[in-house]
Design a protein around this motif. Sequence first.
Motif, PDB file in Angstrom:
ATOM      1  N   GLU A 226      -8.449  26.140-109.145  1.00  0.00           N
ATOM      2  CA  GLU A 226      -7.692  26.187-109.588  1.00  0.00           C
ATOM      3  C   GLU A 226      -7.781  26.961-111.148  1.00  0.00           C
ATOM      4  O   GLU A 226      -8.494  27.810-111.498  1.00  0.00           O
ATOM      5  CB  GLU A 226      -7.535  24.859-110.372  1.00  0.00           C
ATOM      6  N   ARG A 227      -6.941  27.738-112.156  1.00  0.00           N
ATOM      7  CA  ARG A 227      -6.729  28.459-112.724  1.00  0.00           C
ATOM      8  C   ARG A 227      -5.765  27.864-113.714  1.00  0.00           C
ATOM      9  O   ARG A 227      -5.362  27.526-113.733  1.00  0.00           O
ATOM     10  CB  ARG A 227      -5.852  30.027-111.815  1.00  0.00           C
ATOM     11  N   VAL A 228      -6.117  27.665-114.967  1.00  0.00           N
ATOM     12  CA  VAL A 228      -5.439  27.522-116.086  1.00  0.00           C
ATOM     13  C   VAL A 228      -5.166  28.459-117.291  1.00  0.00           C
ATOM     14  O   VAL A 228      -5.836  29.763-117.641  1.00  0.00           O
ATOM     15  CB  VAL A 228      -6.024  26.266-116.775  1.00  0.00           C
ATOM     16  N   GLN A 229      -3.933  27.669-117.702  1.00  0.00           N
ATOM     17  CA  GLN A 229      -3.254  29.450-118.023  1.00  0.00           C
ATOM     18  C   GLN A 229      -3.841  28.455-120.297  1.00  0.00           C
ATOM     19  O   GLN A 229      -3.683  27.661-120.307  1.00  0.00           O
ATOM     20  CB  GLN A 229      -1.940  29.707-118.659  1.00  0.00           C
ATOM     21  N   GLU A 230      -5.077  29.441-120.967  1.00  0.00           N
ATOM     22  CA  GLU A 230      -5.286  27.875-122.127  1.00  0.00           C
ATOM     23  C   GLU A 230      -4.439  28.585-123.062  1.00  0.00           C
ATOM     24  O   GLU A 230      -4.836  30.223-124.363  1.00  0.00           O
ATOM     25  CB  GLU A 230      -7.010  28.889-122.578  1.00  0.00           C
ATOM     26  N   ASN A 231      -2.849  28.469-123.442  1.00  0.00           N
ATOM     27  CA  ASN A 231      -2.805  28.417-124.730  1.00  0.00           C
ATOM     28  C   ASN A 231      -2.794  27.711-125.874  1.00  0.00           C
ATOM     29  O   ASN A 231      -3.873  27.483-125.372  1.00  0.00           O
ATOM     30  CB  ASN A 231      -0.768  28.561-124.335  1.00  0.00           C
ATOM     31  N   LEU A 232      -2.439  28.346-127.309  1.00  0.00           N
ATOM     32  CA  LEU A 232      -3.255  27.685-128.495  1.00  0.00           C
ATOM     33  C   LEU A 232      -2.558  26.127-128.083  1.00  0.00           C
ATOM     34  O   LEU A 232      -3.147  25.519-129.226  1.00  0.00           O
ATOM     35  CB  LEU A 232      -2.145  28.650-129.580  1.00  0.00           C
ATOM     36  N   THR A 233      -1.136  26.014-127.743  1.00  0.00           N
ATOM     37  CA  THR A 233      -1.175  24.310-128.241  1.00  0.00           C
ATOM     38  C   THR A 233      -1.735  23.504-126.705  1.00  0.00           C
ATOM     39  O   THR A 233      -2.142  22.542-127.031  1.00  0.00           O
ATOM     40  CB  THR A 233       0.326  24.507-127.731  1.00  0.00           C
ATOM     41  N   GLN A 234      -1.852  24.213-125.565  1.00  0.00           N
ATOM     42  CA  GLN A 234      -2.525  23.458-124.067  1.00  0.00           C
ATOM     43  C   GLN A 234      -2.932  24.499-123.346  1.00  0.00           C
ATOM     44  O   GLN A 234      -2.490  25.029-122.762  1.00  0.00           O
ATOM     45  CB  GLN A 234      -1.303  22.292-123.904  1.00  0.00           C
ATOM     46  N   ASP A 235      -3.742  23.655-122.271  1.00  0.00           N
ATOM     47  CA  ASP A 235      -3.959  24.282-121.359  1.00  0.00           C
ATOM     48  C   ASP A 235      -2.853  24.025-120.033  1.00  0.00           C
ATOM     49  O   ASP A 235      -2.890  22.754-119.861  1.00  0.00           O
ATOM     50  CB  ASP A 235      -5.344  23.916-120.891  1.00  0.00           C
ATOM     51  N   ILE A 236      -2.384  25.140-119.240  1.00  0.00           N
ATOM     52  CA  ILE A 236      -1.231  24.760-118.319  1.00  0.00           C
ATOM     53  C   ILE A 236      -2.043  24.961-117.050  1.00  0.00           C
ATOM     54  O   ILE A 236      -2.742  26.130-117.377  1.00  0.00           O
ATOM     55  CB  ILE A 236      -0.595  25.760-118.690  1.00  0.00           C
ATOM     56  N   LEU A 237      -2.269  24.195-116.164  1.00  0.00           N
ATOM     57  CA  LEU A 237      -2.343  24.697-114.555  1.00  0.00           C
ATOM     58  C   LEU A 237      -1.488  25.359-113.945  1.00  0.00           C
ATOM     59  O   LEU A 237      -0.013  25.289-113.690  1.00  0.00           O
ATOM     60  CB  LEU A 237      -2.209  23.252-114.069  1.00  0.00           C
ATOM     61  N   VAL A 238      -1.727  26.939-113.974  1.00  0.00           N
ATOM     62  CA  VAL A 238      -0.991  27.978-113.323  1.00  0.00           C
ATOM     63  C   VAL A 238      -1.596  28.324-111.836  1.00  0.00           C
ATOM     64  O   VAL A 238      -0.400  28.697-111.020  1.00  0.00           O
ATOM     65  CB  VAL A 238      -1.133  28.936-114.475  1.00  0.00           C
ATOM     66  N   GLN A 239      -2.437  27.992-111.422  1.00  0.00           N
ATOM     67  CA  GLN A 239      -3.088  28.344-109.816  1.00  0.00           C
ATOM     68  C   GLN A 239      -3.864  26.830-109.682  1.00  0.00           C
ATOM     69  O   GLN A 239      -4.900  26.954-109.699  1.00  0.00           O
ATOM     70  CB  GLN A 239      -3.022  29.659-109.855  1.00  0.00           C
TER      71      GLN A 239
END
Length: 913
Positions: A884-897
């Motif tokens: 898994e890969r997540v994008q750790e945005n300032l507001t939330q972590d989003i699963l992107v892969q």
Amino acid sequence: MKLHLLLFALLFTCGVYSQNGTLKGKVTDLESNLAPLAFATISIEGTTIGTSSDGNGNYKMEVPSGKHTVLFSYLGYETQSIVVTIVKGETKSLNQSLSSNSTELEGVVVQATSKKVKETALLLDQHRSLEIKQNIGSQELSRKGISDVAAAVAKTTGVVKQEGSGAIFVRGLGDRYNSTSMNGLPIPSNDPERKNISLDLFSTDIVEYISIDKTYSSRIFGDFAGGHVDIISKDHSGEGFFNFSIGSEVNSNAVRQDKFLLLSDRNYMGFSKNDTPKDPLNNYQFDNSLNLKNRTPIGSNFGFNTGKSFNIGQQGQLNLFATASFSNKYKYKEGIVKSVQAQGDATKDFETKDYEYTTNTTGMFNAQYSINPSNKIAYNLLYINGSSESNEEYRGYMRDLADGPEGGFLRRGNYIQNNLLINQLLGEHQFNEQFKLNWGGSYNTIKSDMPDRIQNTFRIKDNQYFFTTNSVTDNHRYYQNLNEDETAAKISLDYKFGKNEDLLYRGKITVGYNSRFKNLDFKASQFNYRLGNSLRNVAVDPYNLDAVLNKTGFDNGDFQFETFLGDKNLNIALTPQTYQGKQSINGGFAALEYQVSPKLSAVVGLRLEQITQEIEWKTQLDLEGDKNTFDKTAFLPNLSLKYALNDRNNLRLAASKTYTLPQFKERGLFMYEKATGSIKGNPDLYPSDDYNLDLKWEFFPENDEIISLTAFGKYIQNPINEITITSSSDDISFANTGDSGYAAGIELELRKNLFSFDDLNTNKISAGFNAAYMKTRQELDSEKVRKENAFGADFTHKNASFTGAADLVMNADISYIKEWNKRSVMATVSYAYISDRIYSLGSQQLGNSVDKGFGTLDFIFKTKLSDNLGLGLNVKNLIDPKIERVQENLTQDILVQSYKLGKSFSLSLNYQF
């Protein structure tokens, strides 16, 4: 009754003991001026009586009185046997020197043994070395079921293999910070996007052992900060042999597919036609089908090894070794891929399927001619052809392309063929006991082709598929060719001095020169579909595109092709994008090794390098073309200290300065188009400087055991990173992103025998464990990027870890090994874990993309059923975790892969004639 039995046993034992004598002595290395040979085996022929020499080469054991044959042996040396008479109650001294050269002595039986393939031999080499080093040999590779060099290196402490490729990270530092060689001579990369060759191209069939240097020494080129991998190729001496193997492999994900869809016109063995069409703008000249073909996803492999030695004259010997193999594998993974903005809105949201087929064809020939015990010449020829074929399918939302309720469909068919040829000539000459000359030269070529990459994009409406375009590049056929040749040379002269009362030399001076000259030629042509209304508004079958994108449709004007320079009406439209590169490195070095005291030894080295890198391009980003050159003079000192606390404990310190070069692809002003984005080079990129420090303690409880602990630190000035630049298209480029960064951590390694059931034959349970915990940190300076480059950057954070750097990396294994009467059984369970690490740095309020941690579990079983026949069973990735890969945005972590690799099952059979 029990008391009687106990008294009888005691009396019997005392009686037996009273019949014993003592045998003691010292084992030395004849080729190292009678240096002590630690961990040599001393045994009594025909009995289970035996022992090992200690760190100073001394041994002592009780032996029954009488006449016995004493065997002295060590891996890589000739076994010698001497007949002695033991007298009860007396002590007999017997010293013995061992040599790796073939000799005949009166009363001595000489038997050739294998070289540095066993773990014990490599641990001894590590113990005695004045520099910090780590090796993995073919015995350990076999025990852990490792089939390629990339997987082998990833089993060593602090090393991570990047999933889906043969690239490695050493102590958190990626491709740009590492270097690769074979037999001490550099080898080129097979990929324009990487500095180092993909190590998974190298089958372990060609490997005697792999040396991993994590600290710098002056014999290595200075472009080094993470690690240097040197592949030592197999050779042969002794009786002739021929070994044949065959096997099969399946992937659990792949075999479950009703249809395994791959490109139609690619060669099963990995050898395909790769020519670029001469004039596809005026005539339809594409031979490859756009349709897919169903394959049966069962992999296979076969190969052979053979060797023979010939005596020439009184002292000469010619040793020949050859190996050839072929293997193929099928993989399948499905999951999700997303591209999201800082607020969490998706620009792409896909469900994915990825079908992959890879091949590897390897052939190696080695000829080693020992003119006499003092002079040796060797020639190595290695040929590798590797291919990778994939069908990638993306189904879902694509903003501005397919943003309706049913989304869209993107398919990319890709094929890469790498062809590597390595030629090496090496020589060793011992003039006398003080002077030794080593030299070598190589000529290597790499040809990497990406012929006819196909991409088509569709929107879906009412379950029907329609071509869609936001840019003309959304539907295209792409051809890429990389040709690189490199010559390299090395020469060094050793001089020993300062002989002491034990006739051992306390010091050695080495002076030398090495060089490498690289020429690179890169060409790329992309033919974009300009679709007419007759195709854009008509439903098509995405799995039968040959029905519409064919010669008839081209002749009727349903579509035409254009390049980045335009269409067929322009004379220059067929001009490919190009860049050419030249790089020369000339290095002179000197090193002083000196035994300051019986416990303290030092190596002081100095290297001076002159580097020139030239690059010239003509691409869609610069139609006029341009060139760029930089020169660097590098002054590189290094120091290694070894303090022997006792026979089995060493304390080591290493310090050095090195540098990191930008690569051709990173400096060439060329745009790489990917399915998920575009990457372009930056001519303003410049080298980094690196400062390295290591402190290590190592303990060798037994000859095949080790406990070690290392603390390390690295300081990097002007680190280079891949970044998203400030642009409307969010292109990716490269820049020196800050003034400094550092990496620091600790490493632990354990290898221990848990249970031993036989003192002489191998029958034991052993375990291994290594782990590295590290922290990396670098400054991210948007203003620095804007000042130094033709583009800007807007980093989300002011500092971050290095990309690819994991805080924790761990490997563990437990093995049972039993050998008897030339039979054997070996079973190993191994586990590997890697924690979270940054994939790419965030910018413009986007968070960092982070690959999440996961672990893998493997089982390996091998048995030798007879002198000739062996079987093997491997089960890889037993727990099959989600990647898994997540994008750790300032507001939330989003699963992107997210996807799974599936379990892998392989069965092999080998037979030696």
